[in-house]
Scaffold this motif. Sequence first.
Motif, PDB file in Angstrom:
ATOM      1  N   CYS A  58       4.375  -5.719  -5.111  1.00  0.00           N
ATOM      2  CA  CYS A  58       3.817  -5.013  -3.969  1.00  0.00           C
ATOM      3  C   CYS A  58       4.650  -3.797  -3.578  1.00  0.00           C
ATOM      4  O   CYS A  58       5.845  -3.725  -3.855  1.00  0.00           O
ATOM      5  N   LYS A  78      -4.237  -4.068   1.464  1.00  0.00           N
ATOM      6  CA  LYS A  78      -3.128  -3.447   2.172  1.00  0.00           C
ATOM      7  C   LYS A  78      -3.224  -3.874   3.625  1.00  0.00           C
ATOM      8  O   LYS A  78      -4.230  -3.623   4.289  1.00  0.00           O
ATOM      9  N   GLU A 129       1.254  -3.510   0.521  1.00  0.00           N
ATOM     10  CA  GLU A 129       0.146  -3.321  -0.411  1.00  0.00           C
ATOM     11  C   GLU A 129       0.352  -4.269  -1.592  1.00  0.00           C
ATOM     12  O   GLU A 129       1.335  -4.159  -2.332  1.00  0.00           O
TER      13      GLU A 129
END
Length: 247
Positions: free
Chosen positions: A163, A208, A239
């Motif tokens: 992420c 997100k 995200e």
Amino acid sequence: MKYLLTIGLISLGTISISAQTKKPAPVKKTAPVKTTAAATAGSTAIVLKNMADSASYAIGVNIAQSMKKDLGDLNTTVLLNAMKSTFDGKAPLMNDEVSEKIMMAYSEKVKENQSAATIKEGKDFLEKNKTAAGVKATASGLQYVVLKEGAGEKPTAADTVICHYKGALLNGTEFDNSYDRGEPLTIPVSGVIKGWTEGLQLMSKGSKYKFFIPYDLGYGLRGAPPTIPGGSTLVFEVELLDVKKGK
């Protein structure tokens, strides 16, 4: 990652003594001269007759300064009596297990008092924020906003995720940003702060989210010095790029 991993008790400080020597010029042999140094503690004069005395004094000052700074209003009479009894080989009033529990509980109380203003700021913010448009809250107190909803699978606590993220304090001070580094984070879902572990499992791959994390789901009363003060409520944008299934 520097700030996401969870991070015990108060350090009393470290004392280092260094000495440099050089070859002295030849001198006539003379009788040794006894030197003393005196320090005044209240009305009691402390005479430092040798290196052991000086080291004892220096260590005592170092410990006292650290404890005064970090441990609040201790009863110094009880403290000194306990230390003397221990040096004299007398049995303590409590065993190691009880002592450890008491020290941990007292340490948490001191930290909470020191972080009271920061904790209140976070609680006031979250109370107001939970009524804002788009904000959702979980039973733990974690709050979040869906910035983009993905269509992929959701990770579990046994999985590893990839992420991008950025994290900030309530005043907007940013303390970490993987976008700026140009490299996403790869980390086990169970290997981060509680707010992340819970929040990641709400997300689908490609999502997100913006998380508002109470201090007890973040870095607690300890914080992550010097960037994150103890008791801080944190704001993260996360995200979720990919999910690697655990065994």
